[in-house]
Scaffold this active site. Sequence first.
Site, PDB file in Angstrom:
ATOM      1  N   HIS A 122       0.812  -1.151  -0.088  1.00 45.01           N
ATOM      2  CA  HIS A 122       0.001  -0.069  -0.022  1.00 45.01           C
ATOM      3  C   HIS A 122       0.903   1.337   0.134  1.00 45.01           C
ATOM      4  O   HIS A 122       1.978   1.254   0.653  1.00 45.01           O
ATOM      5  CB  HIS A 122      -0.868  -0.100   1.088  1.00 45.01           C
ATOM      6  CG  HIS A 122      -2.074   0.813   1.108  1.00 45.01           C
ATOM      7  ND1 HIS A 122      -2.079   2.319   1.389  1.00 45.01           N
ATOM      8  CD2 HIS A 122      -3.207   0.805   0.458  1.00 45.01           C
ATOM      9  CE1 HIS A 122      -3.016   2.835   0.973  1.00 45.01           C
ATOM     10  NE2 HIS A 122      -3.823   1.970   0.442  1.00 45.01           N
ATOM     11  N   ASP A 134      -8.318  -5.242  -0.666  1.00 46.70           N
ATOM     12  CA  ASP A 134      -8.369  -6.057  -1.823  1.00 46.70           C
ATOM     13  C   ASP A 134      -8.223  -7.493  -1.690  1.00 46.70           C
ATOM     14  O   ASP A 134      -8.744  -8.410  -2.059  1.00 46.70           O
ATOM     15  CB  ASP A 134      -7.687  -5.699  -3.075  1.00 46.70           C
ATOM     16  CG  ASP A 134      -8.387  -4.043  -3.366  1.00 46.70           C
ATOM     17  OD1 ASP A 134      -9.471  -4.290  -3.479  1.00 46.70           O
ATOM     18  OD2 ASP A 134      -7.638  -3.495  -3.925  1.00 46.70           O
TER      19      ASP A 134
END
Length: 379
Positions: free
Chosen positions: A258, A309
Site C-alpha cells: 500500500h 483487496d
Amino acid sequence: MGKGGLEDVVAAQSAICDVDGTAGRLVYCGYDIHDLAEHSTFEEVIYLLWNGRLPSKSELATLTGQLQKNRALPKEVIEAMKKFPKEAMPMEALRTAVSMLSMYDPEAEEMSPEANLHKAVKLTAQIPTIVAYIDLIRNGKEVVVPKEEGSLAESFLYLLSGGKKPDETAIRSLDIALILHADHELNASTFAGRVAAATLTDFYSATVAAIGALKGPLHGGANQEVIKMLIEMGTVANVKPHLDKMYANHEKVMGFGHRVYKTEDPRATHLRKMSEELGKRSGDTKWFEMSRIIEESVKADKGLNANVDFYSASVYYMLGIPIDLYTPIFAISRMSGWAAHILEQYANNRLIRPRAEYTGKRDLKWVPFEKRQQLEAVK
Ligand code: COA
C-alpha cells in the site's frame, strides 16, 4: 522529485477521511473505521461522509428513503445496456452507463449545492442497480424492478439474484464491506474525481473519471486479480510453489502493499474475520486457509501486508458474487466517498493544475522531412 507518483504530497485539505499509515488507522469524519464497521450501517456512513456528522434517526430515514426512491434507471439507459456487447467488462459497462445517466438527468449541468447533492443521491442509488443489471443482461435474464425498501446492500443482492430475497448474513457481510470501502482520502480514483470536479465540470463527468481510475489493477481492479490467483493456486499445498514462481517472475502479488499503510490495513482486519466466518458458515474454509498462508508468506518473504483487496476477494467469492463484479462492487461503495470529495471540492474550489519537471530536449531547430530521414539514418 523522489520516486514520483506524488508520494506523500499533500494535494488538498479535506475534513472527510484521515489515513494514518504508521498507526494503521482509518477515520471517517472523526470516527474510527473499527467502530463504524461494528455498529454502523452503510447508509449511516453515507450520511456521515456527506455531512461530516452522524445523522439523527429522522435524518437517516430521510436519506435512506431518498436512496430507495432513486434506484430505478431511465428506460433509455436500460435499453442501451441491452445493446452492450455481452463480453464487455462490467467496469466498461458501468463507466458507460454512468456516463449515459447524465443525458437523462435534467439537473446534470445545474451546479447549485442542492442539485449536486441530488446527483450524489441518484448516483449512489443507481450504481448498484446498474451493476446488477449488467450481470442479468449479459446472462440473458430479465431485469428486476428495484423495490423502494430495505438497505442498499439488500437491494443490490436482491436485484443481482434476479429477485430473490437475500439472507441476513449476506446482507450484513456486504453492508460491512461497503462501509470499509466507502472512502480512503486521496486514493487514485478520488483524486481523479477531484481533479475533474476542480475544472467545474459536472458531477457525472467527475464520477466517470473516478470510475476509470478505479478500474486499474493497481487500484480497485486488484480484488479480481486476487481471486484469480487463489483459483489458479487451487490448493493449500500449491500456495508456496506458486508464490515462489511469482517472485521468480518478478510478479506483484495482488492484494499486498500500500502507498500509505506501513502496517496492517485496518480494513483487512475486518475482511479477514469475515472471510473466516463465511468460510465456516459455508463449510468450505479452503479459501480462507489459503489466504492466511499467502498472507503469512508474503509478509515473511517481502515484508508486505495484505490490503483491503486481499480478503474482500474471498469474501465476495463466498457470497457467490461473479468475479468480474468485485471491482464494480468497490465502485458501489466508493461512490459515497467520491461524492463527498466532489461536493467538498465544489464548495471550496481552485483548479488543480500541478507542474511537471521537464526532462526532454531543448532548443532543437525544425528540419524538413528529407533531413529528418538523414538524421534517422545517422542514428
Ligand atoms: N507484490 C510484490 N512486490 C510488491 C508489491 C506486491 N503486491 N507491492 C509493492 N511491492 C514492492 C515493489 O516491487 C517495490 O520493490 P522495489 O523497491 O524492489 O522495486 C516496493 O515493494 C515498493 O513498491 P511500489 O510499487 O513502489 O509501491 P507503490 O507505493 O508505488 O505501490 C501499490 C503501491 C498498492 C500500487 C503496490 O503495492 C501494488 O502494486 N500492490 C498490488 C496491487 C494492489 O493490491 N492494489 C490495491 C491497493 S489497495
